[in-house]
Design a protein around this motif. Sequence first.
Motif, PDB file in Angstrom:
ATOM      1  N   LEU A  68       1.025  -0.961  -0.004  1.00  0.00           N
ATOM      2  CA  LEU A  68       0.172   0.088  -0.107  1.00  0.00           C
ATOM      3  C   LEU A  68       0.833   1.034   0.061  1.00  0.00           C
ATOM      4  N   ARG A  69       0.494   2.235  -0.935  1.00  0.00           N
ATOM      5  CA  ARG A  69       1.371   3.494  -1.059  1.00  0.00           C
ATOM      6  C   ARG A  69       0.211   4.812  -1.003  1.00  0.00           C
ATOM      7  N   LEU A  70       0.559   5.747  -0.150  1.00  0.00           N
ATOM      8  CA  LEU A  70      -0.292   6.779  -0.179  1.00  0.00           C
ATOM      9  C   LEU A  70       0.240   7.914  -1.707  1.00  0.00           C
ATOM     10  N   VAL A  71      -0.236   8.480  -2.270  1.00  0.00           N
ATOM     11  CA  VAL A  71      -0.202   9.341  -3.123  1.00  0.00           C
ATOM     12  C   VAL A  71      -0.662  10.738  -3.436  1.00  0.00           C
ATOM     13  N   ASP A  72       0.166  11.456  -3.532  1.00  0.00           N
ATOM     14  CA  ASP A  72       0.052  12.899  -3.111  1.00  0.00           C
ATOM     15  C   ASP A  72      -0.707  13.146  -1.762  1.00  0.00           C
ATOM     16  N   PHE A  73       0.104  12.948  -1.002  1.00  0.00           N
ATOM     17  CA  PHE A  73      -0.621  12.788   0.164  1.00  0.00           C
ATOM     18  C   PHE A  73      -0.383  13.442   1.559  1.00  0.00           C
ATOM     19  N   SER A  74      -0.976  14.736   1.740  1.00  0.00           N
ATOM     20  CA  SER A  74      -1.172  15.986   3.105  1.00  0.00           C
ATOM     21  C   SER A  74      -2.854  15.554   4.255  1.00  0.00           C
ATOM     22  N   ILE A  75      -1.895  15.737   5.197  1.00  0.00           N
ATOM     23  CA  ILE A  75      -3.092  15.705   5.917  1.00  0.00           C
ATOM     24  C   ILE A  75      -3.201  16.879   7.421  1.00  0.00           C
ATOM     25  N   SER A  76      -3.835  16.756   8.265  1.00  0.00           N
ATOM     26  CA  SER A  76      -3.342  17.817   9.104  1.00  0.00           C
ATOM     27  C   SER A  76      -2.640  17.085  10.680  1.00  0.00           C
ATOM     28  N   ASN A  77      -1.874  17.558  11.251  1.00  0.00           N
ATOM     29  CA  ASN A  77      -1.453  17.483  11.403  1.00  0.00           C
ATOM     30  C   ASN A  77      -2.234  17.098  13.135  1.00  0.00           C
ATOM     31  N   GLY A  78      -1.920  15.590  13.991  1.00  0.00           N
ATOM     32  CA  GLY A  78      -2.443  15.202  14.581  1.00  0.00           C
ATOM     33  C   GLY A  78      -1.298  13.777  15.138  1.00  0.00           C
ATOM     34  N   PRO A  79      -1.623  13.346  16.341  1.00  0.00           N
ATOM     35  CA  PRO A  79      -0.691  12.750  17.593  1.00  0.00           C
ATOM     36  C   PRO A  79      -0.913  11.061  16.567  1.00  0.00           C
ATOM     37  N   PHE A 131      -9.731  10.855  11.228  1.00  0.00           N
ATOM     38  CA  PHE A 131      -9.100  11.304  10.484  1.00  0.00           C
ATOM     39  C   PHE A 131      -9.696  11.805   8.708  1.00  0.00           C
ATOM     40  N   ALA A 132      -9.398   9.824   8.360  1.00  0.00           N
ATOM     41  CA  ALA A 132      -9.951  10.803   7.041  1.00  0.00           C
ATOM     42  C   ALA A 132     -10.181   9.776   6.632  1.00  0.00           C
ATOM     43  N   VAL A 133     -10.291   9.712   5.517  1.00  0.00           N
ATOM     44  CA  VAL A 133     -10.749   7.219   4.669  1.00  0.00           C
ATOM     45  C   VAL A 133     -11.102   7.465   3.318  1.00  0.00           C
TER      46      VAL A 133
END
Length: 140
Positions: A68-79, A131-133
């Motif tokens: 599995l690879r994330l592509v062009d991925f960014s997300i809000s900061n979180g711990p 956070f995301a789906v």
Amino acid sequence: MKNKFLLLTFLGLLYSCEQEGSLTGDVPSAMIDEQTSMLKKQGVFAPTSSITVNGGVKIFSENSEYKLRLVDFSISNGPDLKVYLSKSNTPTEFVNLGNLNASTVYVLPKGIDLKQYPFVLIHCQQYNHLFAVAELTPNE
């Protein structure tokens, strides 16, 4: 006194995913040879409330294993953000692939049936906050 307690509880919930957790651990990263691998599934991430996310996910088959690879991925900061392969769009039945790192390639456990896991989740494990789906669709 009761109002102060309620206010502190609310503020704690509001900012709880802003602190670093102690549940994190690194996952060794794999590589994907796109010349020899086959794209099996892919999806685009959708955020939950008050989260910003961009990008998607791809699952490849290579040398008898899924990656599995994330592509062009960014997300809000979180711990303590984790990547889950999930049976539903909520973190109820899932496989924890490890800590979120946009540059990591995650090797899925041997024998996993991708038909039973049609979602990839980004989840704050420490505070149990989704956070995301991304819903996975077969590559045709």
